[in-house]
Scaffold this motif. Structure first.
Motif, short mmCIF file in Angstrom:
data_model
loop_
_atom_site.label_atom_id
_atom_site.label_comp_id
_atom_site.label_asym_id
_atom_site.label_seq_id
_atom_site.Cartn_x
_atom_site.Cartn_y
_atom_site.Cartn_z
N CYS A 237 0.83 -1.20 0.00
CA CYS A 237 0.00 0.00 0.00
C CYS A 237 0.87 1.25 0.00
O CYS A 237 1.89 1.29 0.67
CB CYS A 237 -0.89 0.02 1.25
N ASN B 238 -0.63 4.38 0.52
CA ASN B 238 -1.45 5.48 1.03
C ASN B 238 -0.93 6.11 2.32
O ASN B 238 -1.23 7.26 2.61
CB ASN B 238 -2.89 5.01 1.25
N CYS C 241 -1.69 6.02 5.47
CA CYS C 241 -2.57 6.61 6.48
C CYS C 241 -1.73 6.69 7.75
O CYS C 241 -1.00 5.75 8.08
CB CYS C 241 -3.80 5.74 6.68
N CYS D 57 -1.36 3.76 10.27
CA CYS D 57 -1.30 2.39 9.76
C CYS D 57 0.12 1.88 9.51
O CYS D 57 0.95 2.56 8.95
CB CYS D 57 -2.09 2.30 8.46
N ASN E 233 -6.06 -2.02 -1.07
CA ASN E 233 -6.93 -1.05 -1.77
C ASN E 233 -7.33 -1.67 -3.11
O ASN E 233 -6.85 -1.24 -4.16
CB ASN E 233 -6.18 0.23 -2.09
S1 SF4 Z 1 -5.34 1.93 6.33
FE1 SF4 Z 1 -5.46 0.81 4.41
S2 SF4 Z 1 -5.14 2.39 2.87
FE2 SF4 Z 1 -4.40 3.23 4.78
S3 SF4 Z 1 -2.21 2.76 4.82
FE3 SF4 Z 1 -3.31 1.11 5.90
S4 SF4 Z 1 -3.64 -0.46 4.35
FE4 SF4 Z 1 -3.15 1.45 3.28
#
Ligand code: SF4
Length: 448
Positions: free
Chosen positions: A157, A159, A161, A164, A202
């Motif tokens: 991933c 992204n 967040c 995370c 995702n």
């Molecule tokens: S919450 Fe989901 S989209 Fe965000 S960094 Fe973690 S795995 Fe990736």
């Protein structure tokens, strides 16, 4: 010789465990459901929350005792806790091995093809493959349920967040070739799998970061993920197609319309909200607003009025005020989710939030917010279940308990019914819904 694989965390870990099972069986081990009786015990770890790690660490005291009487027993860990494939014999080893001497070796899934060396206490020849190397996905899974198939369509991933750990534990986002995914699905259907679950952090950004096409499939007008669903829908033998998890920022009307039109794609969307407050969403580095999120809920219900909608919510994230929490509460009131995986914010050191944001919401305040959201969800789920009473729904049977069989509707609702001797796991049965409860429904089998 017996093996046991203990899975923690997400469906991706379940899929990894199914591949580890194959490697164990290829090396002559047979499965045991009792970890205490295993000769090889492997944990597929999750580190999304401290609690998930503590569950594994909590076994170590008893394992120490067991290993005194069974010194040949091997204990290994893989999954999101592991950064470096290594064993206790190595000079340079993963910090888990330093912290937990009971564990003999740890490995990254990318190094799955070296696992048998650890079984034989030999030094592996080729460890340390790149983060995100997808070679291990060529190991065919040994499905936990013969009629359900887990198919990773991408790994990693990008992204980030802020709460995370996944981008640090699973590497960069990378989609598999469409032809590989279709091949896996066809192989599974040929072996009797009727329901497949497409997996990724995702899934709806499938094909965004790298090319997924080859001589077997060429680019289509639709987004690659929609195209993938269209191709999977053609496979004979499959009855249900599910996917998890999409990211709200990449959900499109094209995707929702395709879900409504494709007969095998189930009418269920798991759409992680995390927070209903725009300031909090920015602080989480999630690129959508509460208003946009609610417009997606409206879109889903426009094209699939009876769709099941579930979500993930974090309460008590860094700096979350009562007012900001109430914004999450209000979004839940409007969205009327069927279910939420609600979690209290758990700081992960390696994440941006773990390094730069304060974990400043008190534990009892996190507890209160957790229960307020869950109480609301219990109500909305109950209201939603009441609408099913008197209707007949097709259930895929996957569980038996206390004389009841149970399973899921296409909308991902759980239904249980008094079983009869003819019903087996993997059956599709029609059940007339008689009673609604908060989280499940009860009914009577119409035919089997
Ligand atoms: S919450 Fe989901 S989209 Fe965000 S960094 Fe973690 S795995 Fe990736």
């Amino acid at each position: 010789m017996k093996y046991h694989v203990e899975v923690h965390g997400c469906q991706m870990n379940v899929s990894d465990a199914e591949r580890i099972a194959t490697v164990c069986e290829q090396n002559g081990y047979t499965k045991t459901d009792d970890w205490r009786k295993s000769d090889v015990l492997i944990y597929v770890s999750c580190s999304i929350k401290q609690k998930a790690e503590d569950k594994i660490i909590g076994h170590m005291k008893e394992l120490d005792q067991i290993k005194k009487t069974r010194p040949h027993m091997k204990v290994g860990i893989t999954g999101c806790m592991v950064r470096e494939t290594s064993s206790q014999d190595d000079e340079k080893k993963d910090k888990i091995l330093k912290r937990i001497p009971t564990v003999d070796f740890v490995f990254r899934m990318e190094d799955l093809d070296q696992l048998d060396y650890y079984f034989r206490e030999e030094t592996p020849l080729d460890i340390g493959k790149d983060f995100g190397d997808q070679g291990y996905l060529e190991v065919p899974p040994n499905p936990m349920m013969p009629f359900k198939g887990n198919i990773p369509i991408m790994t990693g991933c990008d992204n980030f967040c802020t709460f995370c750990i996944v981008p640090y534990s699973r590497g960069r986002e990378q989609s598999r070739l469409m032809s590989e995914i279709i091949r896996d699905a066809k192989d599974m259907a040929a072996k009797g799998v009727t329901e497949i679950l497409l997996l990724g952090q995702n899934v709806n950004s499938f094909g965004n970061k790298n090319d997924v096409y080859d001589e077997h499939f060429s680019e289509a007008e639709t987004h690659p993920f929609t195209h993938l669903l269209i191709e999977l829908n053609k496979i004979k033998g499959l009855k249900r197609i599910r996917y998890t998890s999409p990211n709200p920022k990449d959900i499109t009307e094209e995707l929702i319309e395709a879900m409504a039109q494709l007969d095998k794609v189930c009418e269920h969307v798991h759409i992680p909200l995390q927070s209903g407050d725009d300031e909090m969403l920015k602080r989480m580095n999630r690129h959508y607003s509460a208003e946009h999120f609610l417009s997606l809920i409206t879109l889903i219900r426009k094209h699939m009025p009876r769709a099941g909608i579930t979500t993930d919510i974090i309460v008590g994230f860094s700096g979350e005020s009562e007012e900001q929490f109430m914004n999450t509460f209000k979004v839940c009131q409007q969205a009327k989710f069927d279910l939420s995986y609600t979690s209290k914010y758990s700081e992960r050191k390696q994440t941006y939030a773990g390094r730069f944001l304060d974990d400043d919401i008190a534990k009892d305040e996190k507890d209160k917010r957790y229960h307020r959201i869950n109480d609301l969800l219990r109500e909305t789920s109950f209201e939603s279940n009441k609408k099913y009473v008197g209707e007949t729904w097709e259930i895929l049977v996957d569980n038996f308990k206390d004389g009841y069989a149970s399973g899921k509707t296409r909308t991902n609702r759980t239904v249980r019914f008094l079983t009869n001797e003819k019903t087996t796991a993997g059956d599709y049965v029609n059940v007339k819904i008689k009673k609604a409860r908060e989280w499940i429904m009860e009914g009577e089998i119409i035919n089997s």
